[in-house]
Every structure is written in C-alpha cells, then in structure tokens.
Design an enzyme around this catalytic site. Structure first.
Site, PDB file in Angstrom:
ATOM      1  N   ASP A  64      13.957  43.031  19.813  1.00 59.36           N
ATOM      2  CA  ASP A  64      13.348  44.314  20.162  1.00 59.36           C
ATOM      3  C   ASP A  64      12.982  45.117  18.920  1.00 59.36           C
ATOM      4  O   ASP A  64      12.840  46.338  18.980  1.00 59.36           O
ATOM      5  CB  ASP A  64      14.330  45.141  21.019  1.00 59.36           C
ATOM      6  N   HIS A 268       1.633  37.482  -8.470  1.00 59.32           N
ATOM      7  CA  HIS A 268       2.159  38.262  -7.344  1.00 59.32           C
ATOM      8  C   HIS A 268       3.617  37.875  -7.066  1.00 59.32           C
ATOM      9  O   HIS A 268       3.996  37.558  -5.939  1.00 59.32           O
ATOM     10  CB  HIS A 268       1.281  38.066  -6.097  1.00 59.32           C
ATOM     11  N   ASP A 285       4.912  46.156 -11.033  1.00 57.22           N
ATOM     12  CA  ASP A 285       3.662  46.545 -10.377  1.00 57.22           C
ATOM     13  C   ASP A 285       4.081  47.121  -9.029  1.00 57.22           C
ATOM     14  O   ASP A 285       4.493  46.377  -8.130  1.00 57.22           O
ATOM     15  CB  ASP A 285       2.770  45.300 -10.219  1.00 57.22           C
ATOM     16  N   ASP A 296      -1.213  52.476  -7.226  1.00 55.07           N
ATOM     17  CA  ASP A 296      -1.047  51.094  -7.696  1.00 55.07           C
ATOM     18  C   ASP A 296      -0.885  51.144  -9.216  1.00 55.07           C
ATOM     19  O   ASP A 296      -1.871  51.336  -9.933  1.00 55.07           O
ATOM     20  CB  ASP A 296      -2.303  50.299  -7.277  1.00 55.07           C
ATOM     21  N   HIS A 375      -7.049  37.244 -13.802  1.00 54.76           N
ATOM     22  CA  HIS A 375      -7.549  38.039 -12.674  1.00 54.76           C
ATOM     23  C   HIS A 375      -8.586  39.053 -13.135  1.00 54.76           C
ATOM     24  O   HIS A 375      -8.730  39.322 -14.324  1.00 54.76           O
ATOM     25  CB  HIS A 375      -6.388  38.752 -11.954  1.00 54.76           C
ATOM     26  N   HIS A 379     -10.106  46.855  -8.843  1.00 54.71           N
ATOM     27  CA  HIS A 379     -10.464  46.819  -7.416  1.00 54.71           C
ATOM     28  C   HIS A 379     -10.524  48.258  -6.946  1.00 54.71           C
ATOM     29  O   HIS A 379      -9.948  49.154  -7.557  1.00 54.71           O
ATOM     30  CB  HIS A 379      -9.461  45.988  -6.599  1.00 54.71           C
ATOM     31  N   HIS A 386      -6.218  47.320  -1.902  1.00 59.64           N
ATOM     32  CA  HIS A 386      -7.490  46.699  -2.300  1.00 59.64           C
ATOM     33  C   HIS A 386      -8.500  47.266  -1.322  1.00 59.64           C
ATOM     34  O   HIS A 386      -8.718  46.715  -0.243  1.00 59.64           O
ATOM     35  CB  HIS A 386      -7.414  45.171  -2.204  1.00 59.64           C
ATOM     36  N   GLU A 409      -6.709  47.330 -14.683  1.00 56.41           N
ATOM     37  CA  GLU A 409      -5.463  46.580 -14.824  1.00 56.41           C
ATOM     38  C   GLU A 409      -5.622  45.266 -15.570  1.00 56.41           C
ATOM     39  O   GLU A 409      -5.376  44.185 -15.012  1.00 56.41           O
ATOM     40  CB  GLU A 409      -4.842  46.327 -13.446  1.00 56.41           C
ATOM     41  N   TYR A 413      -1.511  36.616 -19.989  1.00 61.68           N
ATOM     42  CA  TYR A 413      -0.365  35.809 -19.530  1.00 61.68           C
ATOM     43  C   TYR A 413      -0.332  34.478 -20.270  1.00 61.68           C
ATOM     44  O   TYR A 413      -1.366  33.804 -20.379  1.00 61.68           O
ATOM     45  CB  TYR A 413      -0.463  35.544 -18.016  1.00 61.68           C
ATOM     46  N   ARG A 431       0.820  43.223 -18.126  1.00 59.85           N
ATOM     47  CA  ARG A 431      -0.286  43.895 -17.412  1.00 59.85           C
ATOM     48  C   ARG A 431      -0.035  45.399 -17.506  1.00 59.85           C
ATOM     49  O   ARG A 431       1.125  45.841 -17.464  1.00 59.85           O
ATOM     50  CB  ARG A 431      -0.332  43.431 -15.944  1.00 59.85           C
ATOM     51  N   GLU A 433      -1.636  48.866 -15.695  1.00 62.97           N
ATOM     52  CA  GLU A 433      -2.548  49.249 -14.598  1.00 62.97           C
ATOM     53  C   GLU A 433      -2.479  50.745 -14.322  1.00 62.97           C
ATOM     54  O   GLU A 433      -1.391  51.298 -14.134  1.00 62.97           O
ATOM     55  CB  GLU A 433      -2.156  48.488 -13.321  1.00 62.97           C
TER      56      GLU A 433
HETATM   57  N1  GLY Z   1      -0.615  45.425  -6.816  1.00 64.16           N
HETATM   58  C1  GLY Z   1      -1.650  44.518  -6.545  1.00 64.16           C
HETATM   59  C2  GLY Z   1      -2.737  44.700  -7.486  1.00 64.16           C
HETATM   60  O1  GLY Z   1      -2.537  45.274  -8.527  1.00 64.16           O
HETATM   61  O2  GLY Z   1      -3.850  44.359  -7.226  1.00 64.16           O
HETATM   62 MN    MN Z   2      -0.920  46.585  -8.927  1.00 66.65          MN
HETATM   63 MN    MN Z   3      -4.140  46.682  -8.494  1.00 70.15          MN
END
Ligand code: GLY
Ligand code: MN
Ligand code: MN
Length: 466
Positions: A64, A268, A285, A296, A375, A379, A386, A409, A413, A431, A433
C-alpha cells in the site's frame, strides 16, 4: 446526442478566497501567471484545436506504499495544481469556457489518509479556470468537448495509456454522434509548442530557481565542511538531504551523486556507499527541487581539505574550461557555444599533455577531447532537471535568449582502464557545474553561493560546520 455544451457539476469562478490563497502560497506563482501561460499556449495552437494535458497519477511502490508523488511538469506549468489524477482541457474559442479541469472529488475517507483535496467545487475559482468537473465523469464529458475540433493536441506518444484513452474518447464520440463529429480531425503533439513556452522563464520562475539554487548551494557547503577521510559517501549524502529539507525543499531534483575517488569516473554514480579515501577527490552532483523547479550543482573537492599538486592542476583546468563556457552563455550566441568554449580549453591542455595529437582545429572538429570529457557541457534547466525545449532549430543550434536557463558543467575524467593515461592522472574525475540564466548583460550564475576556486574551497573546508 452531442454533449459539447453540457455542464455537469460545473463550478464557475464563484468566490473561494481561502482556496485561492492556499494555492498561491503553495506555488509562489500567481494564478494570473498560470492564466497567461494557458492563453499563450492556446494562441499558439492551430484553428479549431483542443488540447489535453494530463496530470500525474500516484504510482505504487509495493503493497500500500506509493512513490513520492511528483506532478507532471507540463500540467504543473499550466495549472499550479499539485494533486494527482488531474486533466486540463483547453478549448480555445469555446464560448461556455475555454479552460476546464477534471480533478478528484472531495472524499472524507480519502482525505483522512492523504489530506485535503481541492475538489471541483473550489478548483475553478482557486486556479482561475473556467470550469472544474469530477475526474470520475471524464469519460462522459470529455468526448463532447472534442466534438467539431479539427486538431487534438496532447503529449503524443508520451504515455501509452493516455494515448489509448484519447483514442477511446474519439471512438466514444464517433459512436455517439457519428463520423462527422470530428471531420478531418488530426492528432498533434503538444510538446513542441508547450516546451518553447517553458524554455524562457518568467520573473516568478527565476525567483523560485534562485531560491532552489541557494538551498542547494548551502547543502554543498555543508557537505564540504562535513567531509573527512574515512567517512562513507552516504554520510555526505545525508548532509545534502538534511540541508535540502531544512532549507524548505522536500525533494532532490534527481538522485544525488556522491562519488569519492575513482567513483567520480562513473558519470551517474548513485550507489553512494563507498568509503572516502584519504587522498581522494570527492565529486558531488546534487540539487534540490523547490515548488517543482530544479537546481543542479556539481562541485569536486579534496577529502582531506587540501588539493594535491596534480589534483589542483587538473581542477584548475576544468575551472578554466567552465569560466570560458559561462562567458560564452550570452544572448545571440548559440546553445553549443559554451560547450565549444570548454572543449577548446580542454583540447589545448590535452595536446600540451601529449594526450591528443594533431592540429587544434582538426581535433576540435572531430571532438577528440571527448575521450576524456565524455558528456556535453549544458542542458536546459527548469521544471525538469534536463528541461524541455529544442536544442536545435532545423539544422542550426538554438540561439540563446534572455530568460533561458542552462547548466554549465564541463568535466574531465581519467578512468583507470583508459589506455595511455599517465599514472598520476589515473582514477581522477572532476566536474564543476553551475546553473546560469541568460540575461541581456553578464550571465547570471544562480549557484555562486558555493565556492569553486581551489583556495576558496580549502578555506571553507578549514572552517568547521556552523
Ligand atoms: N545531475 C545530472 C546532470 O548534471 O545532468
Ligand atoms: Mn548535475
Ligand atoms: Mn546537469
């Protein structure tokens, strides 16, 4: 028989001031702004259109127990209504009323468990809509609202069950009225038009996003100050979640990434259960969601509170790439300009390290640096982390406009298994961001409340938790 003009349980905008003020408090955005959004959407639809935007439903986790309820972002954007099982119907030009909500009825038993419902009796007035009906009457009423419409907009292909329901209403109307109930009717995806509206944020949205960013910045500061070698990644995650909730945000905008040492090379990484090594960098992150709006932030810092020489060297490189990228986030530039600026900084450095070979322009054209920077740099950010909105218009990148919000960001790596990487770089992932608003002038960095220069990070980490 046509049901188009029929009113059942229709509740006009009669006064319900207590409900209205409750809604305004809940979202921080005035009912008039939601009405403006609906108007703009309707103005963008083809002649003779109807639009159907479904709210989210509660999803069972097991037994439930439900997953935390998260409203559908399109529905939230157009209504500010945060209950499950809603459906917004927009019928531009309909003389009896253009904006119609279907929502759950009041129910003492249901409310005993899950809390007060707005109910159709109060919803029209509270949300500035023309009518509200019980969602249980949807299958009776909705087919009539489609009658004579030439184009039915909805998030086509977004949810198989909803697609089936739309077809079911069309079928029901045709079987009640005949095939001329919907002459030459087409289905159309509402995503493109609606997402273009969501892409440019209003002053009220930016206020919420500044607040979300500030809560997340506080959380990152807290995690940096709490960090010490030997603790578990989940201890740091707990600090973040504590700060989000204490700051007034109920949810994370996405699962926190707390990645110590080599875990930072998993982009991730969300296990968050490893030990924080003495000499490691920690990549966090994490961002909260406030009234539906995401933040973010990524920061990378030394577990010990002091960068080693090689960590500082690589960190400074990522920071330089990020500064260049933020500087490129200006109106008139295209969406990919920040990414290209960051790639230029990385590519030059990777050539100087001997990790890339060839001419700079050629390496940029082939995106050779993606071997170490896997990456994209940005975004859109908004109700979704996103966020929606096309990145390209036709063959060209979208041009940035004031009010658009994007992340910047860049990351670098060196996964341990990657060939040809010098020993001293192995296992390092960095990273940085921030969330950036395009303005007429300088880019506005929403997330500047958490330090990012190595000296400022070390200074903060030297202070104990407040
Ligand atoms: N936290 C996911 C990204 O930075 O896109
Ligand atoms: Mn992020
Ligand atoms: Mn991001």
């Amino acid at each position: 028989m046509s049901t188009a003009g029929r009113k059942r349980h229709s509740l006009e905008k009669s006064a319900a001031p207590e409900a209205e003020s409750a809604m305004l408090k809940a979202t921080g955005i005035a009912a008039a702004e939601y009405a403006r959004r609906r108007r703009r959407l309707m103005d963008g639809l083809a002649e003779g259109a109807v639009a159907l935007i479904s709210g989210a439903s509660v999803r069972l986790r097991n037994g439930d127990t439900a997953y935390p309820f998260r409203q559908d972002s399109n529905f939230l954007y157009l209504t500010g209504f945060d209950e499950p099982q809603g459906l917004l119907v927009l019928v531009p030009g309909r003389v009896q009323g253009e904006s119609i909500l279907f929502c759950r009825e009041r129910d003492p038993r249901g409310e005993l468990y899950d809390g007060e419902r707005l109910g159709p009796e109060r919803a029209a007035a509270a949300l500035g809509l023309d009518h509200a009906f019980p969602v249980d009457d949807l299958d009776d009423i909705l087919p009539g609202l489609l009658e004579g419409r030439r184009r039915i907009y909805f998030p086509l292909g977004g949810d198989a069950e909803f697609d089936r329901r739309v077809l079911g209403w069309v079928h029901s109307l045709r079987s009640r009225v005949g095939s001329d109930a919907l002459p030459q009717c087409e289905f159309a995806d509402i995503g493109h038009i609606l997402h273009d509206l969501r892409l440019v944020k209003s002053a009220a949205e930016l206020r919420l996003m500044r607040q979300a960013a500030s809560i997340s910045a506080d959380a990152h500061r807290r995690a940096m100050q709490a960090c010490c070698p030997g603790m578990n990644e989940r201890d740091l995650e707990a600090e973040l979640l504590y700060a989000f909730r204490r700051g007034g945000a109920r949810e994370s905008a996405y699962e926190c990434i707390v990645a110590a040492g080599v875990h930072a090379c998993t982009l991730h990484y969300v296990c968050n259960d490893g030990e924080v090594p003495e000499d490691a960098l920690v990549l966090i992150d994490a961002g909260c969601e406030l009234q539906g709006y995401a933040s973010d932030i990524t920061r990378t810092f030394p577990a010990s509170g002091r960068f080693t020489a090689v960590q500082r060297e690589l960190y400074e490189l990522v920071l330089a790439a990020q500064h260049a990228a933020i500087d490129a986030a200006r109106p008139g530039a295209h969406f990919n300009a920040p990414h290209e600026a960051a790639q230029r900084v990385f590519t030059e450095a990777l050539i100087s390290y001997g990790l890339l070979e060839g001419g700079l322009e050629e390496l940029l054209a082939t995106e050779a640096a993606r071997r170490f920077c896997m990456h994209k740099t940005s975004h859109w950010l908004g109700l979704d982390v996103h966020d929606v909105g096309d990145y390209r218009v036709g063959d060209a990148w979208r041009v940035l406009e004031p009010g658009m919000v994007l992340t910047v960001e860049p990351g670098l790596y060196f996964p341990p298994h990657l060939e040809g990487v010098p020993e001293r770089f192995r296992g390092i992932g960095i990273r940085i961001e921030d969330d950036v608003v395009i303005t007429r002038g300088e880019p506005e960095v929403l997330t500047g409340g958490v330090p990012k220069s190595p000296d400022a990070i070390e200074a903060l980490m030297a202070e104990s938790l407040p």
